[in-house]
Design an enzyme around this catalytic site. Sequence first.
Site, short mmCIF file in Angstrom:
data_model
loop_
_atom_site.label_atom_id
_atom_site.label_comp_id
_atom_site.label_asym_id
_atom_site.label_seq_id
_atom_site.Cartn_x
_atom_site.Cartn_y
_atom_site.Cartn_z
N ASN A 1 -0.19 -5.89 3.27
CA ASN A 1 1.06 -5.13 3.41
C ASN A 1 0.86 -3.68 3.85
O ASN A 1 1.66 -3.16 4.62
CB ASN A 1 1.88 -5.23 2.11
CG ASN A 1 1.20 -4.59 0.94
OD1 ASN A 1 -0.02 -4.63 0.83
ND2 ASN A 1 1.96 -3.99 0.07
N CYS B 1 4.26 -3.21 -2.77
CA CYS B 1 4.22 -3.63 -4.17
C CYS B 1 5.07 -2.73 -5.05
O CYS B 1 5.44 -3.11 -6.15
CB CYS B 1 2.78 -3.66 -4.65
SG CYS B 1 1.95 -2.09 -4.36
#
Length: 481
Positions: free
Chosen positions: A150, A282
């Site tokens: 990510n 996250c």
Amino acid sequence: MQKIRNYINGELIEPFDKQYIDNYNPATGKVYSLIPDSDEKDVKLAAEAALAAFPKWSVTSKEERSRILLKISELIERDIERLAIAESVDNGKPVALAKMVDIPRAASNFHFYATAILHYSSESHAMEDVAINYTLRNPVGVAGCISPWNLPLYLFTWKVAPAIASGNCVVAKPSEITPMTAYLLSELCIEAGLPKGVLNIVHGHGHKVGSAITSHPKIPLISFTGGTKTGAEIARVAAPMFKKLSLELGGKNPNIIFADCNFDNAVKTTLNSSFANQGQICLCGSRIFIERSLYEKFKTEFVAKTKAMRVGNPADGNNKIGAVVSKAHMEKILSYIELAKQEGGSILCGGHQLKMEGEFSEGYYIAPTVIEGLPYNCRTNQEEIFGPVVTLTPFDTEEEVLMYANSTQYGLAAIVWTENLTRAHRVANLLHSGIVWINCWLLRDLRTPFGGVKSSGVGREGGFEALHFFTEPKNVCIKLK
Ligand code: NAD
């Protein structure tokens, strides 16, 4: 087609078996480069190179280590444009975001640890006139660093920089979904004069390369960032070998909005904390809890602004949202939107894939999605979706919202919006989470401890915490008389 190569013993080499994996551009859905499909043979080679380099690197002066790390940081800054474009092509994120966040942060990670080691000192414990204890902190040996897709270069360097700064050698594995900038970093490490074998980068699948790193008997510490399930598997393999572990795992972060918040700031930042990087951070706040008296006003404004966010070609500066990282991940996100509907949620905006024109017609785009009407304990509100999907839930009391916020298995980050100072401190203290942001989001000071509680992880990164992790304390006790 461009072939990525492994970086082992200072050289860029093909994988042992000369097998490759297709690398997709999420914006177009097309294969654009090839990734080494390495396995335990390549990891063995990398571990041998790291072991051979360790005796010299571990006693190289910290000034010299610092100098080389600063050089790497400078080279990342020099190449910011090229690296930002590469990150965007590999991951689907807007180029502007990569240029503003990912790549500068990768440079800062090296800069921060290049200087942190110069200020790092160990403890001494005097026993009056009987004895004196002092703590030596030596590098451990070969560190295994495994990172996710990510924030590819950002999180990869967040591990590699403290590991090598503190005198370890490293076998590292970036995500096989976004390997490009780690490959470009290996070229910069060669240019910066990093001695051979200090950093080795092996590309490939998690179940082959990652598990070979985790189970390698000569790699005594593993720093991992990724999903909670993978973290559990790594812990299962590493625990009987008594490896040192740092696990940064998933999240399902609450974003709590009290009626006394600064409304404009709360809406503006919540758009960002919901949808930045297509919601694939996250730390994104995917469960938005709003005090009931503000609920309708917040919902109206937030949904209107979400609908106005432009989605599309990540290289176009007008697009705030790019493509999600892969076809499989897009399908997972869409399946959660279906689940939300089955669980009784109402889709206020988005809720579907977006089809683009021309070369982007096969890309992986999802309209930013806002859902309401779900109970706090349904699967949509408990499981990590990791996409541009948020839920809105009203609450009446502080006690109630704390119960909602703390109800998941996760505890990575939480966001609180209030102008009431006393409440801010009280709520921050009662949230089960490693990080709490009050009236802000993603404001990062690299000296602070970073990590989660419960299923969000074990251990902390950041500041001297990482230097503690990558060194082994040894107490030396000297009797004075
Ligand atoms: P993932 O767990 O699928 O993969 C992460 C890395 O682990 C990849 O390099 C992968 O190849 C490797 N891997 C997979 N199986 C392995 C195995 N058996 N042994 C060793 N390595 C293995 O995670 P992902 O999908 O790449 O990333 C998304 C997840 O990461 C989300 O859950 C997100 O919340 C989490 N994440 C956490 C943080 C944090 O700081 N806490 C930061 C970013 C992402």
